[in-house]
Motif scaffolding. Structure first.
Motif, mmCIF file in Angstrom:
data_model
loop_
_atom_site.group_PDB
_atom_site.id
_atom_site.type_symbol
_atom_site.label_atom_id
_atom_site.label_comp_id
_atom_site.label_asym_id
_atom_site.label_seq_id
_atom_site.Cartn_x
_atom_site.Cartn_y
_atom_site.Cartn_z
ATOM 1 N N CYS A 119 0.835 -1.201 0.000
ATOM 2 C CA CYS A 119 0.000 0.000 0.000
ATOM 3 C C CYS A 119 0.873 1.256 0.000
ATOM 4 N N TYR A 120 0.509 2.204 -0.852
ATOM 5 C CA TYR A 120 1.157 3.516 -0.884
ATOM 6 C C TYR A 120 0.164 4.581 -0.426
ATOM 7 N N CYS A 121 0.690 5.613 0.240
ATOM 8 C CA CYS A 121 -0.135 6.662 0.844
ATOM 9 C C CYS A 121 0.501 8.023 0.596
ATOM 10 N N GLY A 122 -0.332 9.014 0.298
ATOM 11 C CA GLY A 122 0.180 10.354 0.057
ATOM 12 C C GLY A 122 0.887 10.965 1.255
ATOM 13 N N SER A 123 0.497 10.548 2.454
ATOM 14 C CA SER A 123 1.129 11.107 3.653
ATOM 15 C C SER A 123 2.618 10.782 3.712
ATOM 16 N N SER A 124 3.039 9.711 3.055
ATOM 17 C CA SER A 124 4.445 9.316 3.053
ATOM 18 C C SER A 124 5.307 10.247 2.217
ATOM 19 N N PHE A 125 4.666 11.047 1.369
ATOM 20 C CA PHE A 125 5.387 11.909 0.439
ATOM 21 C C PHE A 125 5.064 13.385 0.651
ATOM 22 N N ALA A 126 4.595 13.732 1.854
ATOM 23 C CA ALA A 126 4.261 15.122 2.210
ATOM 24 C C ALA A 126 3.184 15.696 1.303
ATOM 25 N N LEU A 127 2.273 14.845 0.818
ATOM 26 C CA LEU A 127 1.142 15.299 0.009
ATOM 27 C C LEU A 127 -0.090 15.469 0.895
ATOM 28 N N ASP A 128 -0.953 16.404 0.554
ATOM 29 C CA ASP A 128 -2.155 16.654 1.343
ATOM 30 C C ASP A 128 -3.311 15.742 0.929
ATOM 31 N N VAL A 129 -2.987 14.499 0.611
ATOM 32 C CA VAL A 129 -3.961 13.435 0.380
ATOM 33 C C VAL A 129 -3.431 12.181 1.058
ATOM 34 N N ARG A 130 -4.346 11.238 1.308
ATOM 35 C CA ARG A 130 -3.899 9.896 1.687
ATOM 36 C C ARG A 130 -3.979 8.988 0.473
ATOM 37 N N ARG A 131 -5.128 8.893 -0.136
ATOM 38 C CA ARG A 131 -5.286 8.208 -1.422
ATOM 39 C C ARG A 131 -4.567 6.859 -1.430
ATOM 40 N N HIS A 132 -4.915 6.024 -0.470
ATOM 41 C CA HIS A 132 -4.309 4.699 -0.392
ATOM 42 C C HIS A 132 -4.555 3.919 -1.674
ATOM 43 N N ARG A 133 -3.485 3.369 -2.235
ATOM 44 C CA ARG A 133 -3.580 2.537 -3.421
ATOM 45 C C ARG A 133 -2.718 1.299 -3.233
ATOM 46 N N LEU A 134 -3.199 0.177 -3.775
ATOM 47 C CA LEU A 134 -2.511 -1.099 -3.657
ATOM 48 C C LEU A 134 -1.751 -1.403 -4.939
ATOM 49 N N THR A 152 -3.047 17.291 9.902
ATOM 50 C CA THR A 152 -3.952 17.813 10.924
ATOM 51 C C THR A 152 -5.208 18.401 10.282
ATOM 52 N N PRO A 153 -6.319 18.507 11.015
ATOM 53 C CA PRO A 153 -7.561 19.060 10.442
ATOM 54 C C PRO A 153 -7.387 20.514 10.031
ATOM 55 N N ARG A 154 -7.509 20.789 8.729
ATOM 56 C CA ARG A 154 -7.318 22.161 8.249
ATOM 57 C C ARG A 154 -7.975 22.435 6.906
ATOM 58 N N PHE A 155 -8.664 21.450 6.331
ATOM 59 C CA PHE A 155 -9.268 21.627 5.013
ATOM 60 C C PHE A 155 -10.787 21.603 5.109
ATOM 61 N N PRO A 156 -11.486 22.229 4.153
ATOM 62 C CA PRO A 156 -12.952 22.276 4.202
ATOM 63 C C PRO A 156 -13.551 20.876 4.341
ATOM 64 N N THR A 162 -19.341 18.703 9.380
ATOM 65 C CA THR A 162 -18.921 20.025 9.845
ATOM 66 C C THR A 162 -17.459 20.051 10.282
ATOM 67 N N ASN A 163 -16.892 18.901 10.599
ATOM 68 C CA ASN A 163 -15.502 18.872 11.056
ATOM 69 C C ASN A 163 -14.549 19.012 9.872
ATOM 70 N N LEU A 164 -13.435 19.719 10.116
ATOM 71 C CA LEU A 164 -12.441 19.924 9.079
ATOM 72 C C LEU A 164 -11.804 18.598 8.658
ATOM 73 N N ARG A 165 -11.436 18.523 7.398
ATOM 74 C CA ARG A 165 -10.742 17.348 6.874
ATOM 75 C C ARG A 165 -9.235 17.476 7.094
ATOM 76 N N ARG A 166 -8.574 16.332 7.229
ATOM 77 C CA ARG A 166 -7.119 16.302 7.342
ATOM 78 C C ARG A 166 -6.436 16.301 5.979
ATOM 79 N N THR A 167 -7.192 16.027 4.930
ATOM 80 C CA THR A 167 -6.650 15.961 3.585
ATOM 81 C C THR A 167 -7.561 16.720 2.624
#
Length: 220
Positions: A119-134, A152-156, A162-167
């Protein structure tokens, strides 16, 4: 020294392709639909048939078979997604016959269809997505671990929360395209194309491992 050649099957608009290019490959894409913004040589054709005819001309092959059968929309029930094809087995059969280093990419819900995927994740590359892909491969792949803590929670929020998104939510009109492009590390795609893409950072990391495997095989 010439670049090794990689065949990019089910290419869409070239998110995976750009990563392999950055890892040192000459990339040729194939998709049943025309891709005007694909950044490299591209052929409109049936991906599996093209691989059967031309796969032996390449040093490595990447395939992203359609994922609609396995996406989150399946959770709606009522047969949603039942009419989509699962082309993973057919794709694997052709790639195994060719005997080249290969990668098959798909979404998390396709895990049962893939053989020992990583599994690859955007968080591993300092991207503001997780977008897990196999990613399934016939060579060992070692992905960097997820690093969700810094996101951290900071996106619409999504429209029903109502809670902020982390990505950054990708593929929606209410978020500026430039914000979504930056989060994915892609600056040439429009919204629909971006929603189907994977970050090039994933395949750059994978491509470096494939290139090393090819070099070692040649030297052996």
């Amino acid at each position: 020294m010439s670049r090794p050649k990689l065949l990019d099957l089910f290419s869409c608009a070239g998110g995976a392709a750009m990563g392999y290019y950055r890892a040192g490959f000459e990339v040729v894409g194939v998709d049943i639909n025309g891709q005007d913004r694909y950044p490299f040589e591209h052929h409109v054709a049936d991906a599996i048939e093209f691989a059967r005819a031309h796969g032996h001309e390449f040093d490595a092959i990447h395939a992203s078979p359609p994922c609609q059968k396995f996406t989150a929309y399946r959770r709606r029930g009522g047969g949603v997604g039942d009419n989509y094809l699962n082309l993973i087995p057919q794709t694997r059969e052709v790639l195994q016959e060719l005997g080249r280093p290969y990668v098959i990419e798909n979404v998390e819900m396709a895990r049962s269809e893939l053989i020992e995927p990583v599994c690859y994740c955007g968080s591993s590359f300092a991207l503001d997505v997780r977008r897990h892909r196999l990613f399934e491969s016939n060579i060992p792949l070692v992905p960097p671990p997820c690093d969700h803590a810094w996101q951290t929670p900071r996106f619409p929020p999504a429209t029903n929360r109502t809670n902020l998104r982390r990505t950054v939510e990708v593929g929606v009109w209410r978020i500026p395209l430039e914000t979504q492009q930056k989060a994915m590390g892609i600056d040439w795609m429009q919204l629909r194309e971006l929603s189907e893409a994977i970050p090039p950072a994933y395949t750059e990391h994978i491509g470096l491992q494939i290139a090393q495997h090819i070099r070692e095989a040649v030297a052996a």
